[in-house]
Write an enzyme that holds these catalytic residues in place. Structure first.
Site, PDB file in Angstrom:
ATOM      1  N   ARG A 194      -2.206  -6.126  -8.300  1.00  0.00           N
ATOM      2  CA  ARG A 194      -1.117  -7.065  -8.015  1.00  0.00           C
ATOM      3  C   ARG A 194      -1.010  -8.101  -9.122  1.00  0.00           C
ATOM      4  NH1 ARG A 194      -3.222  -7.541  -1.985  1.00  0.00           N
ATOM      5  NH2 ARG A 194      -5.042  -6.998  -3.203  1.00  0.00           N
ATOM      6  N   SER A 221      -3.009  -7.578   3.022  1.00  0.00           N
ATOM      7  CA  SER A 221      -3.350  -7.461   4.444  1.00  0.00           C
ATOM      8  C   SER A 221      -3.832  -8.807   4.982  1.00  0.00           C
ATOM      9  CB  SER A 221      -4.450  -6.412   4.639  1.00  0.00           C
ATOM     10  OG  SER A 221      -4.019  -5.162   4.197  1.00  0.00           O
ATOM     11  N   LYS A 237     -18.448  -5.902   7.557  1.00  0.00           N
ATOM     12  CA  LYS A 237     -17.274  -6.693   7.910  1.00  0.00           C
ATOM     13  C   LYS A 237     -16.654  -6.169   9.199  1.00  0.00           C
ATOM     14  CE  LYS A 237     -13.851  -6.639   4.835  1.00  0.00           C
ATOM     15  NZ  LYS A 237     -13.102  -6.796   3.587  1.00  0.00           N
ATOM     16  N   HIS A 263       0.844  -1.210   0.000  1.00  0.00           N
ATOM     17  CA  HIS A 263       0.000   0.000   0.000  1.00  0.00           C
ATOM     18  C   HIS A 263       0.875   1.255   0.000  1.00  0.00           C
ATOM     19  CE1 HIS A 263      -3.144  -2.584   2.305  1.00  0.00           C
ATOM     20  NE2 HIS A 263      -3.618  -2.391   1.088  1.00  0.00           N
TER      21      HIS A 263
HETATM   22  P1  ADP Z   1      -9.811  -3.464  -0.399  1.00  0.00           P
HETATM   23  O1  ADP Z   1     -10.049  -2.009  -0.624  1.00  0.00           O
HETATM   24  O2  ADP Z   1     -10.216  -4.317  -1.553  1.00  0.00           O
HETATM   25  O3  ADP Z   1     -10.227  -3.975   0.945  1.00  0.00           O
HETATM   26  P2  ADP Z   1      -7.043  -3.139   0.445  1.00  0.00           P
HETATM   27  O4  ADP Z   1      -7.391  -2.153   1.473  1.00  0.00           O
HETATM   28  O5  ADP Z   1      -6.278  -4.326   0.926  1.00  0.00           O
HETATM   29  O6  ADP Z   1      -8.221  -3.660  -0.441  1.00  0.00           O
HETATM   30  O7  ADP Z   1      -6.167  -2.415  -0.690  1.00  0.00           O
HETATM   31  C1  ADP Z   1      -6.531  -1.212  -1.293  1.00  0.00           C
HETATM   32  C2  ADP Z   1      -5.991  -1.195  -2.711  1.00  0.00           C
HETATM   33  O8  ADP Z   1      -4.580  -1.438  -2.725  1.00  0.00           O
HETATM   34  C3  ADP Z   1      -6.604  -2.259  -3.628  1.00  0.00           C
HETATM   35  O9  ADP Z   1      -6.752  -1.687  -4.919  1.00  0.00           O
HETATM   36  C4  ADP Z   1      -5.575  -3.350  -3.660  1.00  0.00           C
HETATM   37  O10 ADP Z   1      -5.611  -4.083  -4.871  1.00  0.00           O
HETATM   38  C5  ADP Z   1      -4.287  -2.527  -3.575  1.00  0.00           C
HETATM   39  N1  ADP Z   1      -3.162  -3.301  -3.033  1.00  0.00           N
HETATM   40  C6  ADP Z   1      -3.081  -3.906  -1.840  1.00  0.00           C
HETATM   41  N2  ADP Z   1      -1.879  -4.509  -1.676  1.00  0.00           N
HETATM   42  C7  ADP Z   1      -1.178  -4.276  -2.815  1.00  0.00           C
HETATM   43  C8  ADP Z   1       0.115  -4.644  -3.301  1.00  0.00           C
HETATM   44  N3  ADP Z   1       0.930  -5.407  -2.556  1.00  0.00           N
HETATM   45  N4  ADP Z   1       0.479  -4.248  -4.532  1.00  0.00           N
HETATM   46  C9  ADP Z   1      -0.359  -3.515  -5.283  1.00  0.00           C
HETATM   47  N5  ADP Z   1      -1.589  -3.129  -4.911  1.00  0.00           N
HETATM   48  C10 ADP Z   1      -2.001  -3.496  -3.694  1.00  0.00           C
END
Ligand code: ADP
Length: 159
Positions: free
Chosen positions: A90, A128, A41, A17
């Protein structure tokens, strides 16, 4: 002034992130990283904990603000004068969901565009959910999360 919103769960924020956020901060005038409340959630960390850990992790990024929001991301973006949503990609597995989300947002509000960014390969696999899994099994997460997150979760585990 180009303002971008980086919305997500960030439960907890990872080095993946953070890498996306740094890239976005280099492109746009201001980036607001915003933790989405998800009523359905129950999170691992509270929204306040997530916001606090993000604040500690983004130290030094001057054009970045940290916030939390409820409701539709496009409404939050409009309220802040932002026309860009940042999302990370990713692998192909992210693509279908992210595509659907960006097209839904664009159908709801055509002025708001989603920009997809990728991380450095070394952060690409981090999520995460795998971090929570490693923690549950007492594994070492130090390589995957910013230092303040590592310290906080290490101490939280002892409570
Ligand atoms: P969500 O909003 O789906 O719950 P997250 O909070 O985990 O997802 O992540 C927010 C955004 O960051 C999403 O677009 C996710 O694909 C992206 N993301 C998370 N980890 C990575 C990573 N390691 N590399 C690239 N993008 C990531």
């Amino acid at each position: 002034m180009k303002i971008a919103i980086y919305p997500g769960s960030f439960d907890p924020i990872t080095k993946g992130h953070l890498d996306i956020l740094k890239n976005a901060a280099g492109i746009f005038d201001k980036v607001i990283i915003a933790v989405a409340h998800n009523g359905e959630k129950k999170g691992f960390l509270s929204v306040n904990e997530r916001v606090e850990l993000i604040k500690q992790s983004v130290n030094g990024l001057e054009n970045v603000e940290v916030d939390a929001f409820e409701g539709l991301t496009i409404e939050y973006a409009k309220k802040h004068g932002a026309e860009i949503l940042i999302r990370g990609l990713r692998a192909v597995s992210d693509f279908e969901f992210e595509m659907q989300l960006s097209q839904t947002n664009s159908a709801l509000c055509e002025d708001i565009k989603t920009v997809f960014l990728t991380t450095k390969p070394k952060y690409n696999f981090i999520s995460s959910s795998t971090i929570r899994e490693i923690l549950n099994n007492n594994g070492d997460i130090s390589k995957f999360v910013p230092e303040p997150v590592f310290e906080y979760l290490k101490n939280k585990g002892r409570e």
